[in-house]
Scaffold this motif. Structure first.
Motif, PDB file in Angstrom:
ATOM      1  N   PHE A   1     -94.812   3.098 -11.063  1.00 37.01           N
ATOM      2  CA  PHE A   1     -94.047   3.373  -9.847  1.00 37.01           C
ATOM      3  C   PHE A   1     -94.863   3.130  -8.581  1.00 37.01           C
ATOM      4  O   PHE A   1     -94.294   3.122  -7.484  1.00 37.01           O
ATOM      5  N   ALA A   2     -96.173   2.981  -8.714  1.00 43.73           N
ATOM      6  CA  ALA A   2     -97.046   2.687  -7.575  1.00 43.73           C
ATOM      7  C   ALA A   2     -96.813   3.657  -6.416  1.00 43.73           C
ATOM      8  O   ALA A   2     -96.770   3.258  -5.255  1.00 43.73           O
ATOM      9  N   GLY A   3     -96.656   4.940  -6.762  1.00 44.74           N
ATOM     10  CA  GLY A   3     -96.519   5.962  -5.733  1.00 44.74           C
ATOM     11  C   GLY A   3     -95.117   6.233  -5.236  1.00 44.74           C
ATOM     12  O   GLY A   3     -94.927   6.960  -4.258  1.00 44.74           O
ATOM     13  N   THR A   4     -94.099   5.677  -5.880  1.00 44.22           N
ATOM     14  CA  THR A   4     -92.702   5.935  -5.494  1.00 44.22           C
ATOM     15  C   THR A   4     -92.431   7.439  -5.438  1.00 44.22           C
ATOM     16  O   THR A   4     -92.713   8.153  -6.395  1.00 44.22           O
ATOM     17  N   PRO A   5     -91.856   7.953  -4.332  1.00 45.21           N
ATOM     18  CA  PRO A   5     -91.515   9.376  -4.282  1.00 45.21           C
ATOM     19  C   PRO A   5     -90.289   9.693  -5.148  1.00 45.21           C
ATOM     20  O   PRO A   5     -89.266   9.023  -5.039  1.00 45.21           O
ATOM     21  N   VAL A   6     -90.428  10.696  -5.991  1.00 44.36           N
ATOM     22  CA  VAL A   6     -89.330  11.130  -6.864  1.00 44.36           C
ATOM     23  C   VAL A   6     -89.176  12.640  -6.712  1.00 44.36           C
ATOM     24  O   VAL A   6     -90.121  13.391  -6.949  1.00 44.36           O
TER      25      VAL A   6
ATOM     26  N   ILE B   1     -85.017   4.614 -14.183  1.00 42.55           N
ATOM     27  CA  ILE B   1     -86.231   4.262 -13.438  1.00 42.55           C
ATOM     28  C   ILE B   1     -87.472   4.331 -14.329  1.00 42.55           C
ATOM     29  O   ILE B   1     -88.398   3.530 -14.164  1.00 42.55           O
ATOM     30  N   ALA B   2     -87.511   5.260 -15.298  1.00 44.26           N
ATOM     31  CA  ALA B   2     -88.674   5.345 -16.185  1.00 44.26           C
ATOM     32  C   ALA B   2     -88.759   4.137 -17.114  1.00 44.26           C
ATOM     33  O   ALA B   2     -89.850   3.697 -17.471  1.00 44.26           O
ATOM     34  N   ARG B   3     -87.609   3.603 -17.489  1.00 52.58           N
ATOM     35  CA  ARG B   3     -87.602   2.411 -18.342  1.00 52.58           C
ATOM     36  C   ARG B   3     -87.872   1.143 -17.549  1.00 52.58           C
ATOM     37  O   ARG B   3     -88.191   0.092 -18.137  1.00 52.58           O
ATOM     38  N   ASN B   4     -87.732   1.220 -16.227  1.00 53.04           N
ATOM     39  CA  ASN B   4     -87.880   0.040 -15.363  1.00 53.04           C
ATOM     40  C   ASN B   4     -88.736   0.377 -14.155  1.00 53.04           C
ATOM     41  O   ASN B   4     -88.383   0.065 -13.016  1.00 53.04           O
ATOM     42  N   ALA B   5     -89.870   1.014 -14.403  1.00 56.12           N
ATOM     43  CA  ALA B   5     -90.685   1.516 -13.294  1.00 56.12           C
ATOM     44  C   ALA B   5     -91.271   0.380 -12.467  1.00 56.12           C
ATOM     45  O   ALA B   5     -91.773  -0.606 -12.999  1.00 56.12           O
ATOM     46  N   MET B   6     -91.180   0.545 -11.152  1.00 52.60           N
ATOM     47  CA  MET B   6     -91.806  -0.338 -10.177  1.00 52.60           C
ATOM     48  C   MET B   6     -91.822   0.420  -8.862  1.00 52.60           C
ATOM     49  O   MET B   6     -91.402   1.575  -8.798  1.00 52.60           O
ATOM     50  N   ARG B   7     -92.279  -0.202  -7.805  1.00 57.04           N
ATOM     51  CA  ARG B   7     -92.290   0.479  -6.511  1.00 57.04           C
ATOM     52  C   ARG B   7     -90.878   0.419  -5.920  1.00 57.04           C
ATOM     53  O   ARG B   7     -90.447  -0.610  -5.396  1.00 57.04           O
ATOM     54  N   TYR B   8     -90.139   1.521  -6.084  1.00 55.34           N
ATOM     55  CA  TYR B   8     -88.827   1.665  -5.463  1.00 55.34           C
ATOM     56  C   TYR B   8     -88.982   2.408  -4.139  1.00 55.34           C
ATOM     57  O   TYR B   8     -90.056   2.914  -3.811  1.00 55.34           O
ATOM     58  N   GLY B   9     -87.874   2.518  -3.415  1.00 52.63           N
ATOM     59  CA  GLY B   9     -87.909   3.322  -2.198  1.00 52.63           C
ATOM     60  C   GLY B   9     -88.076   4.795  -2.526  1.00 52.63           C
ATOM     61  O   GLY B   9     -88.834   5.518  -1.880  1.00 52.63           O
ATOM     62  N   GLY B  10     -87.391   5.253  -3.568  1.00 50.18           N
ATOM     63  CA  GLY B  10     -87.486   6.647  -3.987  1.00 50.18           C
ATOM     64  C   GLY B  10     -86.321   7.001  -4.883  1.00 50.18           C
ATOM     65  O   GLY B  10     -85.370   6.223  -5.045  1.00 50.18           O
ATOM     66  N   ALA B  11     -86.390   8.191  -5.476  1.00 48.97           N
ATOM     67  CA  ALA B  11     -85.321   8.649  -6.364  1.00 48.97           C
ATOM     68  C   ALA B  11     -85.173  10.151  -6.261  1.00 48.97           C
ATOM     69  O   ALA B  11     -86.159  10.868  -6.053  1.00 48.97           O
ATOM     70  N   VAL B  12     -83.928  10.610  -6.418  1.00 53.39           N
ATOM     71  CA  VAL B  12     -83.609  12.035  -6.377  1.00 53.39           C
ATOM     72  C   VAL B  12     -82.806  12.376  -7.622  1.00 53.39           C
ATOM     73  O   VAL B  12     -81.784  11.741  -7.901  1.00 53.39           O
TER      74      VAL B  12
ATOM     75  N   GLN C   1     -94.102  12.743 -17.540  1.00 51.33           N
ATOM     76  CA  GLN C   1     -93.956  11.332 -17.905  1.00 51.33           C
ATOM     77  C   GLN C   1     -93.946  10.449 -16.666  1.00 51.33           C
ATOM     78  O   GLN C   1     -94.623   9.413 -16.616  1.00 51.33           O
ATOM     79  N   LEU C   2     -93.208  10.823 -15.653  1.00 57.28           N
ATOM     80  CA  LEU C   2     -93.135  10.021 -14.433  1.00 57.28           C
ATOM     81  C   LEU C   2     -94.485   9.975 -13.726  1.00 57.28           C
ATOM     82  O   LEU C   2     -94.878   8.936 -13.182  1.00 57.28           O
TER      83      LEU C   2
ATOM     84  N   ASN D   1     -94.938   9.636  -7.485  1.00 61.93           N
ATOM     85  CA  ASN D   1     -95.298  10.789  -6.655  1.00 61.93           C
ATOM     86  C   ASN D   1     -94.162  11.787  -6.780  1.00 61.93           C
ATOM     87  O   ASN D   1     -93.177  11.718  -6.045  1.00 61.93           O
ATOM     88  N   VAL D   2     -94.263  12.714  -7.737  1.00 63.98           N
ATOM     89  CA  VAL D   2     -93.144  13.582  -8.095  1.00 63.98           C
ATOM     90  C   VAL D   2     -93.253  14.943  -7.417  1.00 63.98           C
ATOM     91  O   VAL D   2     -94.319  15.572  -7.441  1.00 63.98           O
ATOM     92  N   LYS D   3     -92.146  15.377  -6.856  1.00 62.47           N
ATOM     93  CA  LYS D   3     -92.035  16.736  -6.322  1.00 62.47           C
ATOM     94  C   LYS D   3     -90.970  17.467  -7.129  1.00 62.47           C
ATOM     95  O   LYS D   3     -89.825  17.021  -7.208  1.00 62.47           O
ATOM     96  N   LEU D   4     -91.342  18.581  -7.742  1.00 63.01           N
ATOM     97  CA  LEU D   4     -90.404  19.403  -8.512  1.00 63.01           C
ATOM     98  C   LEU D   4     -90.107  20.678  -7.732  1.00 63.01           C
ATOM     99  O   LEU D   4     -91.027  21.387  -7.334  1.00 63.01           O
ATOM    100  N   GLN D   5     -88.815  20.950  -7.526  1.00 67.56           N
ATOM    101  CA  GLN D   5     -88.399  22.166  -6.834  1.00 67.56           C
ATOM    102  C   GLN D   5     -87.492  22.964  -7.767  1.00 67.56           C
ATOM    103  O   GLN D   5     -86.410  22.490  -8.149  1.00 67.56           O
ATOM    104  N   VAL D   6     -87.936  24.160  -8.153  1.00 63.25           N
ATOM    105  CA  VAL D   6     -87.179  25.009  -9.075  1.00 63.25           C
ATOM    106  C   VAL D   6     -86.592  26.186  -8.305  1.00 63.25           C
ATOM    107  O   VAL D   6     -87.307  26.878  -7.579  1.00 63.25           O
TER     108      VAL D   6
END
Length: 214
Positions: A147-152, A116-127, A174-175, A181-186
């Motif tokens: 990504f135009a705000g794609t949730p990741v 997705i980072a190599r082909n960024a666009m507005r996707y539905g989302g990524a996990v 990077q994303l 729109n990245v959410k990191l959960q550790v």
């Protein structure tokens, strides 16, 4: 060395009637059938067409995701090409990019983020369940598009035996630079696995997100 063919198993709604598409990428030593089984744990993908590609030798690339790039070729580029072909097939079936979702675990999570980072666009989302961008060092010239705000959603354990938290955090940065729109959960002390809490978070935060107004 080895390469991959576009070989996947599918489930869910027929593409012509689906409300979205989900590409699921298994980890090292796993299988398409293994990762496809997780779709049943995600209530918000019930009306999706689901695609689970199968890696040759059950591995998308032979060495660590942080090994020198050349050591993982040609398998890595071949794996990225397989994802691209599945995306093309989904688009040809009439499902737009903003309704295409990705999910991967471990090696599959790394591959998800790299694609997705190599082909960024507005996707539905990524996990990405425990993964980071691929390479001995991040090569920013590989990453293009917005990504135009794609949730990741990226989740990981701390520590994790295979994926350093520092690489996960660098991947998040990077994303975000590409407008995701990245959410990191550790999860402190979590083993190298997927917790039920992670599935719930993915279901609600990514797959339950309202589609964008275009």
């Amino acid at each position: 060395m080895y390469t991959h063919q576009k070989n996947y198993i599918s489930a869910g709604a027929p593409a012509g009637k689906a409300t979205g598409a989900l590409i699921m990428l298994h980890g090292r030593g796993g299988s398409a059938a293994d990762i496809l089984g997780l779709a049943g744990e995600l209530k918000n993908v019930n009306e999706f067409a689901v695609y689970a590609p199968q890696a040759s030798k059950n591995s998308w690339y032979p060495h660590s995701f942080m090994a020198p790039d050349a050591s993982n070729q040609p398998a890595l580029n071949s794996a990225l090409e397989v994802i691209g072909k599945v995306v093309e097939e989904i688009l040809a079936a009439g499902i737009p990019a903003e309704r295409i979702f990705f999910l991967g675990f471990s090696q599959g999570a790394c591959l998800t983020l790299e694609y997705i980072a190599r082909n960024a666009m507005r996707y539905g989302g990524a996990v990405a369940f425990t993964g980071g961008l691929i390479g001995e060092e991040l090569n920013k010239s590989n990453y293009r598009g917005s990504f135009a705000g794609t949730p990741v959603l990226i989740t990981t354990g701390d520590p994790d035996p295979h994926v350093p938290l520092a690489r996960v955090e660098a991947s998040v940065q990077q994303l975000q630079e590409q407008n995701a729109n990245v959410k990191l959960q550790v999860y402190k002390g979590r083993p190298h696995t997927i917790l039920r809490d992670e599935l719930k978070l993915a279901d609600e935060w990514v797959f339950g997100a309202q589609p964008p107004v275009l």
